[in-house]
Scaffold this motif. Structure first.
Motif, PDB file in Angstrom:
ATOM      1  N   ILE A 156       0.836  -1.200   0.000  1.00  0.00           N
ATOM      2  CA  ILE A 156       0.000   0.000   0.000  1.00  0.00           C
ATOM      3  C   ILE A 156       0.871   1.250   0.000  1.00  0.00           C
ATOM      4  O   ILE A 156       0.624   2.204  -0.746  1.00  0.00           O
ATOM      5  N   ALA A 157       1.902   1.269   0.833  1.00  0.00           N
ATOM      6  CA  ALA A 157       2.776   2.435   0.936  1.00  0.00           C
ATOM      7  C   ALA A 157       3.485   2.703  -0.387  1.00  0.00           C
ATOM      8  O   ALA A 157       3.602   3.857  -0.826  1.00  0.00           O
ATOM      9  N   ALA A 158       3.966   1.644  -1.029  1.00  0.00           N
ATOM     10  CA  ALA A 158       4.662   1.812  -2.309  1.00  0.00           C
ATOM     11  C   ALA A 158       3.724   2.389  -3.371  1.00  0.00           C
ATOM     12  O   ALA A 158       4.104   3.293  -4.131  1.00  0.00           O
ATOM     13  N   ALA A 159       2.487   1.889  -3.412  1.00  0.00           N
ATOM     14  CA  ALA A 159       1.515   2.390  -4.381  1.00  0.00           C
ATOM     15  C   ALA A 159       1.124   3.832  -4.076  1.00  0.00           C
ATOM     16  O   ALA A 159       0.954   4.648  -4.987  1.00  0.00           O
ATOM     17  N   ALA A 160       0.981   4.150  -2.799  1.00  0.00           N
ATOM     18  CA  ALA A 160       0.625   5.524  -2.407  1.00  0.00           C
ATOM     19  C   ALA A 160       1.739   6.496  -2.771  1.00  0.00           C
ATOM     20  O   ALA A 160       1.486   7.613  -3.246  1.00  0.00           O
ATOM     21  N   ALA A 161       2.992   6.098  -2.554  1.00  0.00           N
ATOM     22  CA  ALA A 161       4.127   6.972  -2.876  1.00  0.00           C
ATOM     23  C   ALA A 161       4.171   7.294  -4.363  1.00  0.00           C
ATOM     24  O   ALA A 161       4.601   8.386  -4.763  1.00  0.00           O
ATOM     25  N   GLU A 162       3.733   6.368  -5.205  1.00  0.00           N
ATOM     26  CA  GLU A 162       3.721   6.603  -6.648  1.00  0.00           C
ATOM     27  C   GLU A 162       2.711   7.679  -7.053  1.00  0.00           C
ATOM     28  O   GLU A 162       2.768   8.202  -8.170  1.00  0.00           O
ATOM     29  N   LEU A 163       1.791   8.013  -6.159  1.00  0.00           N
ATOM     30  CA  LEU A 163       0.792   9.046  -6.434  1.00  0.00           C
ATOM     31  C   LEU A 163       1.327  10.452  -6.184  1.00  0.00           C
ATOM     32  O   LEU A 163       0.595  11.431  -6.331  1.00  0.00           O
ATOM     33  N   LEU A 164       2.582  10.565  -5.811  1.00  0.00           N
ATOM     34  CA  LEU A 164       3.189  11.875  -5.544  1.00  0.00           C
ATOM     35  C   LEU A 164       3.080  12.786  -6.765  1.00  0.00           C
ATOM     36  O   LEU A 164       2.771  13.971  -6.650  1.00  0.00           O
ATOM     37  N   LEU A 180       5.745   4.291   6.358  1.00  0.00           N
ATOM     38  CA  LEU A 180       6.244   3.530   5.216  1.00  0.00           C
ATOM     39  C   LEU A 180       6.150   4.334   3.925  1.00  0.00           C
ATOM     40  O   LEU A 180       7.014   4.215   3.042  1.00  0.00           O
ATOM     41  N   ILE A 181       5.102   5.155   3.808  1.00  0.00           N
ATOM     42  CA  ILE A 181       4.996   6.027   2.639  1.00  0.00           C
ATOM     43  C   ILE A 181       6.159   7.013   2.611  1.00  0.00           C
ATOM     44  O   ILE A 181       6.762   7.256   1.564  1.00  0.00           O
ATOM     45  N   ALA A 182       6.502   7.578   3.777  1.00  0.00           N
ATOM     46  CA  ALA A 182       7.639   8.501   3.870  1.00  0.00           C
ATOM     47  C   ALA A 182       8.911   7.820   3.382  1.00  0.00           C
ATOM     48  O   ALA A 182       9.701   8.410   2.626  1.00  0.00           O
ATOM     49  N   GLU A 183       9.116   6.578   3.789  1.00  0.00           N
ATOM     50  CA  GLU A 183      10.307   5.843   3.367  1.00  0.00           C
ATOM     51  C   GLU A 183      10.317   5.595   1.861  1.00  0.00           C
ATOM     52  O   GLU A 183      11.385   5.538   1.238  1.00  0.00           O
ATOM     53  N   ALA A 184       9.123   5.458   1.273  1.00  0.00           N
ATOM     54  CA  ALA A 184       9.023   5.130  -0.153  1.00  0.00           C
ATOM     55  C   ALA A 184       9.060   6.349  -1.066  1.00  0.00           C
ATOM     56  O   ALA A 184       9.161   6.197  -2.291  1.00  0.00           O
ATOM     57  N   LEU A 185       8.983   7.552  -0.513  1.00  0.00           N
ATOM     58  CA  LEU A 185       9.011   8.749  -1.346  1.00  0.00           C
ATOM     59  C   LEU A 185      10.362   8.878  -2.050  1.00  0.00           C
ATOM     60  O   LEU A 185      11.400   8.537  -1.479  1.00  0.00           O
ATOM     61  N   PRO A 186      10.376   9.365  -3.273  1.00  0.00           N
ATOM     62  CA  PRO A 186      11.646   9.496  -4.007  1.00  0.00           C
ATOM     63  C   PRO A 186      12.562  10.529  -3.345  1.00  0.00           C
ATOM     64  O   PRO A 186      12.091  11.514  -2.768  1.00  0.00           O
ATOM     65  N   ASP A 187      13.865  10.303  -3.437  1.00  0.00           N
ATOM     66  CA  ASP A 187      14.829  11.233  -2.842  1.00  0.00           C
ATOM     67  C   ASP A 187      15.657  11.963  -3.893  1.00  0.00           C
ATOM     68  O   ASP A 187      16.697  12.545  -3.589  1.00  0.00           O
ATOM     69  N   ASP A 188      15.188  11.928  -5.158  1.00  0.00           N
ATOM     70  CA  ASP A 188      15.942  12.537  -6.248  1.00  0.00           C
ATOM     71  C   ASP A 188      15.376  13.883  -6.678  1.00  0.00           C
ATOM     72  O   ASP A 188      15.686  14.380  -7.767  1.00  0.00           O
ATOM     73  N   ARG A 189      14.524  14.475  -5.857  1.00  0.00           N
ATOM     74  CA  ARG A 189      13.901  15.756  -6.211  1.00  0.00           C
ATOM     75  C   ARG A 189      13.624  16.547  -4.942  1.00  0.00           C
ATOM     76  O   ARG A 189      13.456  15.965  -3.859  1.00  0.00           O
TER      77      ARG A 189
END
Length: 259
Positions: free
Chosen positions: A88-96, A112-121
């Protein structure tokens, strides 16, 4: 005679609730053996407890419903439905998408969503969660704003009017919001009014809103209502939520993702 039987039944049901809260769930076969009664008696007790809003039935057992008197601590939640929460967290992070400012709610799945957020921006994250703040604060391209207020030990998050007031000063692109329960009739609920206040303000301050939670949250109702399911753009849950039930929520407006 009727009063004696009723008292015995109430004692039995009290034991079931206590056991469910202690272990996180109860199994019909195990609790019947423990109490020395038939499995059918336990099933009737669970039906009674479900009508009272104290447990939710599952196949072969039940788990406790959180309330003002009972709420599972964060440490306990980390071991419950771990695989589903990670998906769920991985799918939610993709909605950024193109969001530049993000609210992260308290709770384990938002962490877990915080951990899955991209760090390249570059990203500005506003959160009430000490755990989420700790996850993101070391990222060089992430600015973390931790809401002030009283720290609630059960969830390690800030609550009360200070946190809500600080949150009211922002306009946020995307809010990741959790809840103890979500239902089509009663909306999203949580046991604590001080937590509800922060969540309600997060809903007001955000342009786009995502609810993330495993299937066990659906149909559960707690004490404090802070939002309607219609207020969300997307609901992210796992595949154990039946497709027909997901469609009922989708008819209210949100896109429902089962992962």
């Amino acid at each position: 005679m009727g009063r004696a039987v009723a008292a015995e039944g109430e004692d039995r049901r009290r034991h079931i609730v206590i056991s469910a809260r202690r272990a996180g769930s109860v199994d019909v076969t195990a609790i019947a053996a423990d109490l020395g009664v038939s499995k059918e008696t336990v099933r009737r007790d669970l039906s009674t407890l479900e009508r009272r809003g104290l447990v939710r039935r599952t196949h072969g057992g039940a788990y406790p419903v959180e309330s003002t008197r009972f709420e599972t601590p964060l440490a306990f939640r980390t071991g419950m439905h771990a695989a589903e929460k990670a998906r769920i967290a991985a799918a939610a992070a993709e909605l950024l998408r193109d969001a530049e400012t993000v609210f992260i709610d308290e709770g384990y799945t938002p962490q877990l969503i915080a951990e899955a957020l991209p760090d390249d921006r570059p990203l500005i994250v506003i959160t009430a969660s000490l755990a989420a703040a700790q996850v993101l604060a070391t990222r060089p391209r992430c600015t973390v704003l931790l809401l002030g207020g009283r720290v609630r030990g059960r969830t390690m998050a800030t609550v009360d009017r200070w946190a809500a007031q600080m949150l009211s000063e922002f306009v946020i692109d995307l809010a990741y919001v959790g809840a103890n329960g979500i239902s089509r009739e009663h909306g999203l609920t949580t046991p604590d009014p001080t937590v509800s206040e922060v969540k309600r303000q997060a809903m007001r301050s955000s342009r786009r809103r995502v609810f993330s939670g495993e299937y066990s949250k659906f149909g559960a109702v707690s004490f404090c209502r802070f939002a309607d399911a219609r207020a969300f753009d997307t609901i992210v849950t796992d595949t154990r939520l039946p497709q027909r039930e997901a469609r009922r929520y989708a008819l209210l407006g949100p896109e429902v993702l089962r992962v």
